[in-house]
Scaffold this motif. Structure first.
Motif, PDB file in Angstrom:
ATOM      1  N   PRO A  40      26.249  35.939 -22.549  1.00 24.87           N
ATOM      2  CA  PRO A  40      24.794  36.150 -22.486  1.00 24.87           C
ATOM      3  C   PRO A  40      24.335  36.207 -21.032  1.00 24.87           C
ATOM      4  CG  PRO A  40      25.365  34.274 -23.901  1.00 24.87           C
ATOM      5  CD  PRO A  40      26.609  34.645 -23.139  1.00 24.87           C
ATOM      6  N   LEU A  41      23.374  37.065 -20.774  1.00 24.29           N
ATOM      7  CA  LEU A  41      22.715  37.062 -19.474  1.00 24.29           C
ATOM      8  C   LEU A  41      21.396  36.298 -19.525  1.00 24.29           C
ATOM      9  CD1 LEU A  41      23.446  40.677 -18.192  1.00 24.29           C
ATOM     10  CD2 LEU A  41      24.761  38.568 -17.851  1.00 24.29           C
ATOM     11  N   SER A  42      20.817  36.162 -20.703  1.00 26.14           N
ATOM     12  CA  SER A  42      19.644  35.292 -20.853  1.00 26.14           C
ATOM     13  C   SER A  42      20.039  33.864 -20.500  1.00 26.14           C
ATOM     14  CB  SER A  42      19.112  35.343 -22.284  1.00 26.14           C
ATOM     15  OG  SER A  42      18.655  36.643 -22.609  1.00 26.14           O
ATOM     16  N   ASP A  59      24.676  27.693 -13.773  1.00 28.62           N
ATOM     17  CA  ASP A  59      25.802  28.546 -14.150  1.00 28.62           C
ATOM     18  C   ASP A  59      26.113  29.535 -13.027  1.00 28.62           C
ATOM     19  OD1 ASP A  59      27.795  29.693 -15.563  1.00 28.62           O
ATOM     20  OD2 ASP A  59      26.560  30.479 -17.177  1.00 28.62           O
ATOM     21  N   LEU A  60      26.684  29.004 -11.948  1.00 36.45           N
ATOM     22  CA  LEU A  60      27.058  29.838 -10.810  1.00 36.45           C
ATOM     23  C   LEU A  60      28.497  30.311 -10.954  1.00 36.45           C
ATOM     24  CD1 LEU A  60      25.639  28.083  -7.623  1.00 36.45           C
ATOM     25  CD2 LEU A  60      24.931  30.273  -8.577  1.00 36.45           C
ATOM     26  N   GLY A  61      28.741  31.543 -10.574  1.00 34.89           N
ATOM     27  CA  GLY A  61      30.102  32.065 -10.566  1.00 34.89           C
ATOM     28  C   GLY A  61      30.397  32.955 -11.743  1.00 34.89           C
ATOM     29  N   SER A  62      30.190  32.467 -12.959  1.00 33.51           N
ATOM     30  CA  SER A  62      30.460  33.317 -14.117  1.00 33.51           C
ATOM     31  C   SER A  62      29.249  34.167 -14.497  1.00 33.51           C
ATOM     32  CB  SER A  62      30.886  32.468 -15.319  1.00 33.51           C
ATOM     33  OG  SER A  62      29.853  31.586 -15.711  1.00 33.51           O
ATOM     34  N   ARG A  63      28.020  33.642 -14.266  1.00 33.06           N
ATOM     35  CA  ARG A  63      26.818  34.398 -14.637  1.00 33.06           C
ATOM     36  C   ARG A  63      26.008  34.786 -13.397  1.00 33.06           C
ATOM     37  NH1 ARG A  63      23.286  32.630 -19.691  1.00 33.06           N
ATOM     38  NH2 ARG A  63      24.214  30.638 -19.118  1.00 33.06           N
ATOM     39  N   TRP A  64      25.566  33.828 -12.626  1.00 28.92           N
ATOM     40  CA  TRP A  64      24.746  34.084 -11.440  1.00 28.92           C
ATOM     41  C   TRP A  64      25.592  33.961 -10.178  1.00 28.92           C
ATOM     42  CZ3 TRP A  64      19.759  35.526 -12.253  1.00 28.92           C
ATOM     43  CH2 TRP A  64      19.139  35.159 -13.456  1.00 28.92           C
TER      44      TRP A  64
END
Length: 532
Positions: A351-353, A360-365
């Protein structure tokens, strides 16, 4: 005029649900495009490759996933990509069937420069990443870990300023090597953490006809595979971007990793030959064996008309020929292909929401070109991402960014600022080319072409909800004073098809993001993303 919430994000949800279930509409001949309904939909309605009927449809990983480096580790596959100026960088993806992929953790947290095409390897039970960077000076680093999720070591400088795109390989005599751009290589120490001797030239790549439309010769991205009696050296030539017909895949082989190398008589093995094709600038290929023993190639390409999405990861079936060479058999990759058999599928993508219950740094942001203490600006509390302001605008205040891989999407967020802060939502290519909307206590800040284009009065004060819709490069912005129950269209529309590498350079993509500048801090709540 005011429009209702249904005419905003809710209407997008209804429309995209219809797209996911209706039959595919006809596509104009020669357009290179496919309708949105051609793909299955996953998290946040994002397109996924697995069609659920034993077939898949490229892209394998949509959005900017360039220079794929893949490792087969027993029943598991791991892959990472060039992360350039984004940190945490080198997010590692995991699969068991080569089609469905999930992000795990980022391997690189320290900003060592712009990260280009890496090599991911495992040797004697230890994982290695060989990382070329554009910095001052350019060089190649290595990091290592005993588990794929880390912890990864600090970067070790191998002092190789003249080369990019390393590929780790172990010869038949057990010696370890890095193959490099330009047909060169250098020996590694037995532990893989330093070099031995000097760089040597071992291969003169095949050259295409002079009349072809390419960007440059640029032999780069060497990848080594062993199959049967031969070692195979796969190289990219023709330039990474520029003309869509430039980038290509060539191959050579040898009975020893030490050469000599003979050119494949079928070169180039992959090349875009027409701008009508759906995938442009295809190249930088690796060979990998699937769970069922079949062979495949993973490489990257630009989607026809969507340079803004960057180079996307593509999967192409491989057939070995009787004379010991191989062919790619997926054609122009515009149609569904049979999946490899075997391997348990993981849920594809993420999910990007974000409800901001955790950081959530690294995998999403990740941040764009962060300073040494950039993560100190961040914290999560009570369902809000709190971002301390810095700089004056996205030009000097690193934004937090996502990789969105669909041709059309909307994203929205509740934004609250402290006195003295300016914050908002952006579509960000780099610190000189971005678009979006921010606000301070009294005025909006309109961002376009990487500049401030207007500061109309802000009627909402220090808190509002902002939505940006990117419909195949046509951008609309809306604001809401009542948490999204009603929306006001902002009086500035934009067209962003030129926000890409062939205009600006940098090999990046246009990405959704958040920023906070000035003084104080900004609170971001209830971030929602939806592919359209």
């Amino acid at each position: 005029m005011e429009i209702s919430r249904r005419d905003a994000f809710g209407l997008a949800l209804a429309g995209t649900a219809a797209l996911a279930t209706e039959p595919a509409a006809a596509v104009p001949p020669g357009s290179g495009a496919l309708p949105a309904a051609a793909w299955r939909r996953g998290f946040d309605n994002q397109r996924v490759p697995d069609l659920g009927d034993g077939r898949f449809l490229n892209p394998l990983l949509s959005g900017d996933h360039p220079d794929p480096a893949i490792l087969k580790d027993g029943a598991d596959y791991y892959m990472t990509f060039s992360s350039f100026d984004s940190y945490p960088g080198l997010t590692l993806w995991h699969s068991r069937d080569l089609v469905n992929w999930q992000p795990r953790k980022a391997a690189l947290t320290k900003n060592i420069g712009s990260v280009w095409a890496v090599s991911l390897a495992k040797h004697d039970g230890r994982y290695f990443l060989y990382i070329p960077v554009k910095a001052t000076p350019n060089t190649i680093f290595v990091i290592h870990a005993d588990h794929i999720d880390g912890p990864w070591s600090d970067p070790i400088d191998l002092h190789l300023p003249a080369h990019i795109d390393p590929c780790h390989a172990v010869a038949e005599d057990g010696s370890r090597w890095l193959f490099l751009s330009g047909g060169d290589r250098i020996r590694l120490a037995p532990d893989g953490l330093s070099t031995l001797g000097a760089v040597e030239h071992v291969y003169d790549p095949w050259h295409y006809p002079a009349e072809w439309d390419v960007e440059s010769f640029s032999p780069e991205g060497p990848k080594i595979a062993h199959h049967g009696d031969y070692w195979y050296l796969i190289t990219a030539v023709g330039g990474t971007a520029g003309p869509p017909t430039g980038h290509m895949v060539i191959a050579a082989r040898s009975r020893s990793l030490h050469g000599p190398w003979e050119h494949c008589p079928h070169n180039p093995i992959v090349r875009t030959t027409s701008t009508d094709e759906r995938w442009w600038s295809r190249g930088h290929a690796s060979l990998i064996e699937a769970p069922d023993g079949s062979w495949w190639s993973i490489y990257h390409g630009y989607e026809n008309g969507f340079w803004t999405l960057g180079r996307q990861a593509l999967l192409d079936p491989v057939a070995w020929t009787a004379d010991g060479w191989f062919r790619m058999t997926g054609g122009d990759l515009s149609r569904p292909l049979a999946k490899p058999r075997g391997g348990a599928a993981v849920p594809h993508g993420q999910p990007l929401s974000d409800a901001f219950t955790r950081l959530d740094l690294g995998s999403r942001w990740n941040f764009f070109r962060p300073g040494p203490h950039e993560t100190d600006r961040l914290r999560v509390e009570q369902g809000a991402l709190v971002l301390r302001a810095s700089g004056t605008a996205p030009v000097d205040s690193p934004p937090l960014l996502l990789t969105a891989g669909d041709q059309a999407y909307a994203f929205e967020c509740d934004v609250e600022i402290a006195p003295g802060a300016t914050a908002g939502l952006v579509l960000f290519y780099d610190d000189r080319l971005y678009a979006g909307l921010g606000f301070d206590e009294r005025r909006f800040v309109t961002h376009q072409y990487g500049m401030e284009r207007g500061r109309p009065s802000n009627p909402h004060g220090r808190r509002m909800r902002i939505r940006i819709t990117n419909t195949r490069h046509i951008v609309a912005i809306h604001t809401s004073h009542d948490a999204g129950r009603s929306w006001q269209r902002f009086d500035r529309g934009m067209e962003v098809s030129g926000y890409h590498h062939n205009v600006r350079g940098g090999f990046l993509m246009l990405r959704p993001g958040l920023y906070a500048a000035g003084q104080g801090e900004a609170r971001f709540r209830d971030f929602r993303f939806r592919a359209l």
